[in-house]
Scaffold this active site. Structure first.
Site, short mmCIF file in Angstrom:
data_model
loop_
_atom_site.label_atom_id
_atom_site.label_comp_id
_atom_site.label_asym_id
_atom_site.label_seq_id
_atom_site.Cartn_x
_atom_site.Cartn_y
_atom_site.Cartn_z
N HIS A 33 -6.01 1.84 -3.39
CA HIS A 33 -4.99 1.29 -2.50
C HIS A 33 -4.59 -0.08 -3.01
CE1 HIS A 33 -7.91 -1.40 -0.11
NE2 HIS A 33 -8.64 -0.80 -1.03
N CYS A 82 0.82 -1.22 0.00
CA CYS A 82 0.00 0.00 0.00
C CYS A 82 0.85 1.27 0.00
CB CYS A 82 -0.98 -0.02 1.15
SG CYS A 82 -0.23 0.02 2.80
N HIS A 95 -1.92 0.81 7.05
CA HIS A 95 -2.49 0.74 5.70
C HIS A 95 -2.85 2.15 5.24
CE1 HIS A 95 -4.10 -1.45 2.31
NE2 HIS A 95 -5.18 -0.69 2.35
#
Length: 443
Positions: free
Chosen positions: A411, A343, A395
């Site tokens: 993402h 990510c 994340h």
């Protein structure tokens, strides 16, 4: 006799002139020329050019200036007593250089130069910037297979040896364990697993483990260092939510039929969805159960921020376009190239295309720029989550669209690669942490 001597002197000077003419060349300066590129073109040393043109040394070359170039073998670049071409593998950008002129003066095509310098923007060359003139050599990593039977530990656990691409989530699935239990057994284990790390598992789930063991050809068999970040852990979704990743040729109607739901209900859960869908978008088919204990109090201390400038809105659109070109690219721990992204690697790759450098990990990226309230979010802002079961940020995505209370973001997901998801998915709703505006710092 005097007449004969005069004739001899005239012939002598004419001969010298011819000899001198043969030993020099006249070069007319064109756009993109530099002393370095001219020297390369004629295979001579720059110092030899300066000797014949002392008034030009240290000055910027002007168009149409005539430069005398040495044309004798002594002025050529030497090596082992032979005349050879410059063997430099790297070129330093000079004033007036362009991608085209650098390629031309080094007997390369523009495509070759682009291939050797994937991270260089041809339209934004900087003086002093290094340009590769040959392919960059990278160390090759051999992969050997070896079988290990892991030993018992004193607390009656055994170990799994981490191999390439594995995460705590994938290891928990391999042994039929709950991710939370696996994390509990391995405190305090860092989330950025390295190849060769030991992960404790229950004894009854022990099996023979085949390990991918990378060996750097120059390291005498030592395990190569892994380039992973801390973005490779996904907690299992226990909300009961059902989502669908749009594939080529699918429509909202066909997906509704597939799941035996009403099209009206599907559109209600995904308010901006028309019948034509974009590949790589996630749709909510069934809403999951969420304990709405999202902490909003943290936002009370955040000051309202002014909207992005027109210039930065344009940059945001460019960033979204760059990232969207990679929809469908597989997830790769530590990856930040088109061969695979994690990510934070996707964010680094995307922003780097606009010459904006981001830290390598999602937790570090969350500390730059300006933290903003959810209601002030705009396209191009970074959005952060905790998917590791520990409450820490691991994340990141980039916001691509905002519609009423929905925020969509691009993402790289461990399970699906590069996709576009919604904050209204139960999984992300309860794992949302904060939004940061990076482009604010570049206004």
């Amino acid at each position: 006799m005097k007449f004969i001597k005069s004739i001899f002197i005239i012939v002598f000077f004419l001969s010298c002139g011819n000899i001198f003419a043969q030993k020099t060349i006249e070069h007319k300066v064109v756009s993109g020329d530099s002393f370095y590129s001219i020297a390369k073109k004629y295979n001579v040393e720059e110092e030899a050019i300066y000797k014949l043109n002392p008034n030009l040394k240290g000055k910027v070359l002007q168009l149409n200036t005539i430069i005398i170039i040495p044309n004798d073998k002594k002025s050529k670049i030497k090596g082992d007593n032979k005349t050879v071409k410059n063997k430099s593998d790297v070129y330093e950008v000079q004033s007036g250089d362009s991608f085209y002129s650098v390629a031309l003066n080094n007997d390369l095509t523009v495509d070759d130069l682009k291939k050797y310098n994937p991270d260089v923007s041809p339209k934004n060359l900087q003086i002093g910037q290094k340009i590769n003139l040959k392919p960059v050599k990278t160390k090759k990593t051999k992969v050997e297979k070896e079988t290990r039977i892991v030993e018992n530990s004193s607390n009656d656990n055994t170990f799994h040896i981490v191999k390439k691409g594995e995460t705590m989530s994938s290891i928990s699935k391999k042994y039929g364990l709950k991710l939370a239990d696996l994390l509990e057994m391995n405190k305090p284990l860092r989330t950025n697993l390295q190849i060769g790390d030991k992960v404790a598992i229950k004894k009854e789930n022990l099996s023979i483990v085949e390990v991918d063991k990378p060996v750097d050809s120059s390291s005498n068999g030592l395990i190569a260092e892994s380039n992973t970040s801390d973005d490779d852990v996904e907690e299992a979704d226990d909300s009961g939510e059902i989502t669908h990743l749009v594939k080529k040729g699918e429509t909202a109607s066909s997906i509704a039929r597939h799941y035996n739901v009403k099209l009206k209900e599907l559109k209600k859960l995904n308010p901006r969805v028309g019948d034509k869908l974009s590949v790589g978008h996630k749709l909510i088919i069934k809403k999951g159960n969420v304990n709405n204990n999202i902490v909003v109090a943290e936002e009370e201390s955040i000051e309202d921020i002014a909207p992005m400038s027109v210039e930065n809105v344009t940059k945001a659109d460019q960033l979204i376009a760059i990232a969207s070109q990679n929809i469908g690219t597989r997830y790769r721990g530590g990856g930040k190239t088109e061969e695979g992204f994690d990510c934070s690697g996707l964010m680094c790759y995307t922003f780097d295309k606009l010459q904006i450098s981001l830290p390598r990990s999602s937790s570090s990226q969350s500390e730059i720029g300006k933290k903003i309230k959810r209601k002030n979010a705009q396209k191009g802002d970074l959005i952060f989550f905790s998917t590791n079961g520990r409450g820490t940020i691991n994340h990141v995505g980039m916001i691509t669209e905002i519609y009423e209370d929905d925020i969509r973001f691009i993402h790289s997901s461990v399970s699906s690669g590069v996709i576009i998801s919604s904050i209204n998915e139960a999984y992300y709703t309860k794992r949302f942490k904060k939004i940061v505006r990076v482009l604010h710092d570049y206004q």
